[in-house]
Design a protein around this motif. Structure first.
Motif, PDB file in Angstrom:
ATOM      1  N   ASP A  58       0.834  -1.194  -0.024  1.00  0.00           N
ATOM      2  CA  ASP A  58      -0.119   0.049  -0.072  1.00  0.00           C
ATOM      3  C   ASP A  58       0.907   1.431   0.059  1.00  0.00           C
ATOM      4  O   ASP A  58       0.348   2.460   0.322  1.00  0.00           O
ATOM      5  CB  ASP A  58      -0.883   0.096   1.294  1.00  0.00           C
ATOM      6  N   PHE A  59       2.203   1.259  -0.101  1.00  0.00           N
ATOM      7  CA  PHE A  59       2.937   2.376  -0.062  1.00  0.00           C
ATOM      8  C   PHE A  59       2.617   3.228  -1.197  1.00  0.00           C
ATOM      9  O   PHE A  59       2.150   2.664  -2.388  1.00  0.00           O
ATOM     10  CB  PHE A  59       4.551   2.030   0.044  1.00  0.00           C
ATOM     11  N   ALA A  60       2.753   4.569  -1.231  1.00  0.00           N
ATOM     12  CA  ALA A  60       2.684   5.469  -2.269  1.00  0.00           C
ATOM     13  C   ALA A  60       3.663   5.532  -2.967  1.00  0.00           C
ATOM     14  O   ALA A  60       4.944   5.214  -2.910  1.00  0.00           O
ATOM     15  CB  ALA A  60       2.380   6.794  -1.676  1.00  0.00           C
ATOM     16  N   PHE A  61       3.335   5.844  -4.590  1.00  0.00           N
ATOM     17  CA  PHE A  61       4.271   5.940  -5.465  1.00  0.00           C
ATOM     18  C   PHE A  61       4.537   7.421  -5.909  1.00  0.00           C
ATOM     19  O   PHE A  61       3.614   7.987  -5.906  1.00  0.00           O
ATOM     20  CB  PHE A  61       4.089   4.959  -6.864  1.00  0.00           C
ATOM     21  N   GLY A  62       5.934   7.795  -5.997  1.00  0.00           N
ATOM     22  CA  GLY A  62       6.234   9.080  -6.652  1.00  0.00           C
ATOM     23  C   GLY A  62       6.889   9.082  -7.977  1.00  0.00           C
ATOM     24  O   GLY A  62       7.701   8.070  -7.983  1.00  0.00           O
ATOM     25  N   MET A  63       6.428   9.810  -8.874  1.00  0.00           N
ATOM     26  CA  MET A  63       6.923   9.646 -10.266  1.00  0.00           C
ATOM     27  C   MET A  63       7.137  11.232 -10.771  1.00  0.00           C
ATOM     28  O   MET A  63       6.703  12.143 -10.208  1.00  0.00           O
ATOM     29  CB  MET A  63       5.933   9.120 -11.135  1.00  0.00           C
ATOM     30  N   LEU A  64       8.193  11.171 -11.762  1.00  0.00           N
ATOM     31  CA  LEU A  64       8.510  12.504 -12.275  1.00  0.00           C
ATOM     32  C   LEU A  64       7.635  12.783 -13.486  1.00  0.00           C
ATOM     33  O   LEU A  64       6.981  11.786 -13.978  1.00  0.00           O
ATOM     34  CB  LEU A  64       9.909  12.722 -12.491  1.00  0.00           C
ATOM     35  N   SER A  65       8.033  13.947 -14.305  1.00  0.00           N
ATOM     36  CA  SER A  65       6.996  14.258 -15.377  1.00  0.00           C
ATOM     37  C   SER A  65       7.405  13.518 -16.733  1.00  0.00           C
ATOM     38  O   SER A  65       6.603  13.515 -17.642  1.00  0.00           O
ATOM     39  CB  SER A  65       7.357  15.816 -15.789  1.00  0.00           C
ATOM     40  N   ILE A  66       8.382  12.641 -16.606  1.00  0.00           N
ATOM     41  CA  ILE A  66       8.683  11.918 -17.656  1.00  0.00           C
ATOM     42  C   ILE A  66       7.954  10.800 -18.247  1.00  0.00           C
ATOM     43  O   ILE A  66       7.843  10.438 -19.072  1.00  0.00           O
ATOM     44  CB  ILE A  66      10.175  11.234 -17.505  1.00  0.00           C
ATOM     45  N   VAL A  67       6.891  10.542 -17.035  1.00  0.00           N
ATOM     46  CA  VAL A  67       6.236   9.329 -17.340  1.00  0.00           C
ATOM     47  C   VAL A  67       4.879   9.783 -18.046  1.00  0.00           C
ATOM     48  O   VAL A  67       4.437  10.892 -17.730  1.00  0.00           O
ATOM     49  CB  VAL A  67       6.032   8.471 -16.157  1.00  0.00           C
ATOM     50  N   ASP A  68       4.199   8.855 -18.698  1.00  0.00           N
ATOM     51  CA  ASP A  68       2.959   9.285 -19.384  1.00  0.00           C
ATOM     52  C   ASP A  68       1.725   8.629 -18.284  1.00  0.00           C
ATOM     53  O   ASP A  68       1.750   7.633 -18.292  1.00  0.00           O
ATOM     54  CB  ASP A  68       2.814   8.498 -20.750  1.00  0.00           C
ATOM     55  N   LEU A  69       0.911   9.447 -17.865  1.00  0.00           N
ATOM     56  CA  LEU A  69      -0.081   9.117 -16.756  1.00  0.00           C
ATOM     57  C   LEU A  69      -1.019   8.232 -17.320  1.00  0.00           C
ATOM     58  O   LEU A  69      -1.679   7.372 -16.833  1.00  0.00           O
ATOM     59  CB  LEU A  69      -0.461  10.273 -15.928  1.00  0.00           C
ATOM     60  N   GLU A  70      -1.481   8.753 -18.528  1.00  0.00           N
ATOM     61  CA  GLU A  70      -2.652   8.041 -19.155  1.00  0.00           C
ATOM     62  C   GLU A  70      -2.266   6.805 -19.494  1.00  0.00           C
ATOM     63  O   GLU A  70      -3.164   6.014 -19.480  1.00  0.00           O
ATOM     64  CB  GLU A  70      -3.254   8.882 -20.191  1.00  0.00           C
ATOM     65  N   ARG A  71      -1.032   6.467 -20.198  1.00  0.00           N
ATOM     66  CA  ARG A  71      -0.788   4.989 -20.291  1.00  0.00           C
ATOM     67  C   ARG A  71      -0.500   4.273 -19.141  1.00  0.00           C
ATOM     68  O   ARG A  71      -0.860   3.012 -19.187  1.00  0.00           O
ATOM     69  CB  ARG A  71       0.699   5.122 -21.228  1.00  0.00           C
TER      70      ARG A  71
END
Length: 397
Positions: A255-268
């Motif tokens: 259940d940990f949270a994920f942190g992502m940078l702008s380089i990822v495509d959220l819709e995909r």
């Protein structure tokens, strides 16, 4: 180069990417004649990152097409010749060597990826060729003393990491952080940024694990991290690998949270997931491409539609990648407009970096003294722990 059939017919799209490749009449300034300015691009048009590469390319072409139909810049049309590097540093370096030797290339624009930029930037620096709008937030590209020929338009990973970690710690109360990172220049760069952001808060990286981007080994990183009892896993990874890691983690019951940078495509990512997305937070470095009330987004969508009509085989989809390409194209045009007389490489760089802010339909690009980074804009999008199909990101600041 041959491009995937799913993204367009191979032969017509190849012609689009390599159009105008015939050399112009010889002039004193490479790539400049009385009626055109020719740019070059090494991009990821095949392989795992082809969607991002083709859409970034389409955004640039949309901006150029928009201006060319209005007569160009002082009567000079804008041309773009592109070569595939498939996110391979060796191929990207060879492309850079070819561009540096080509008398029909004024500047190189629109590179994609930290590993490729790491090999291209020194080649272009030695040849004194401007290298503009790399789709990377790596710190070495923001060292103007090292790379005086590089112009960055997007926010650096260091600022994205700082904002993401500060939000996770201050707003979500997280204290136990781990990192999954790609085993290449991109992953190392972002890992260092996460370390610095956590150190500023007096926090360590409690656990970390790496994976090879072209294999399916990212699932194993979760076994390395699971004993650390983490609150947050920070990702230094590309879209498909982020999706695989989230899916595996939720399947395993984490259940940990994920942190992502702008380089990822959220819709995909949301579209690929079989289980829930959140809790997760991602940085974004551009306006929301769905915001119809935003002047830049509105004009971008119009220009992209016009380019799609002119080149139906192109991967002209309105998303963050094509918007970023459109901003790059508009910036290049704005710099050429400000230059007195015929374009030249030295004057282009001087004008780009030292002539005050550029406003592109309200979007600000400005370079502080001695810096080659034109933006520090970051917004955050948060995803609640819902089922992937029901999930909608929410702006949090």
């Amino acid at each position: 180069m041959a491009l995937p059939g799913r993204l367009g017919r191979t032969v017509p799209l190849l012609l689009l990417l390599c159009a105008e490749a015939a050399p112009a009449a010889e002039t004193n300034e490479p790539g400049v004649t009385g009626d055109r300015v020719a740019f070059a691009q090494s991009g990821c048009f095949s392989g795992a990152c082809r969607a991002a590469g083709l859409r970034y390319h389409a955004g640039i072409r949309a901006a150029f097409h928009e201006r060319n139909t209005a007569g160009g810049v002082r009567g000079r049309t804008l041309r773009l010749k592109s070569r595939d590097d498939a996110y391979d540093p060796v191929t990207a370096a060879a492309n850079a060597e070819r561009f540096a030797a080509d008398r029909d290339v004024f500047a190189v624009i629109g590179g994609l990826g930290t590993p490729t930029a790491l090999r291209m930037a020194p080649v272009l620096r030695r040849a004194r060729v401007p290298f503009v709008g790399i789709l990377s937030g790596a710190g070495f590209l923001r060292d103007r003393a090292r790379f005086p020929n590089v112009v960055n338009l997007r926010t650096g990973y260091a600022e994205e990491a700082r904002r993401l970690v500060a939000h996770m710690h201050g707003r979500r109360g997280a204290r136990r952080f781990g990192v999954i990172y790609q085993d290449d220049a991109f992953g190392y760069s972002v890992l260092a940024n996460y370390r610095e952001a956590l150190k500023a808060l007096g926090l360590p990286v409690l656990a970390k694990a790496s994976y090879s981007w072209h294999t399916h080994t990212i699932h194993g990183t979760l076994f390395v991290l699971e004993k650390a009892d983490l609150d947050v896993v920070l990702m230094a990874a590309t879209t498909s690998n982020v999706a695989d890691a989230i899916d595996a983690a939720r399947t395993f019951g984490h259940d940990f949270a994920f942190g992502m940078l702008s380089i990822v495509d959220l819709e995909r990512i949301a579209g690929r997931l079989k289980s829930r997305f959140g809790p997760a937070v991602s940085t974004r470095v551009l306006p929301d491409v769905r915001d119809a009330g935003n002047a830049l987004v509105k004009r971008f969508r119009s220009a992209l539609a016009a380019w799609r009509a002119a080149a139906p085989e192109a991967a002209a989809i309105a998303d963050a990648w094509s918007l970023e390409g459109y901003i790059l194209g508009r910036f290049v045009i704005a710099v050429l407009e400000r230059m007195p007389g015929a374009p030249n490489r030295e004057g282009f760089l001087e004008t780009a970096l030292a002539s005050g802010p550029f406003l592109i339909d309200g979007w600000k690009i400005a370079f502080a003294d001695g810096r080659n980074a034109g933006s520090d804009y970051v917004r955050l999008v948060e995803f609640a722990p819902a089922r992937a199909g029901d999930e909608t990101g929410k702006a949090v600041d």
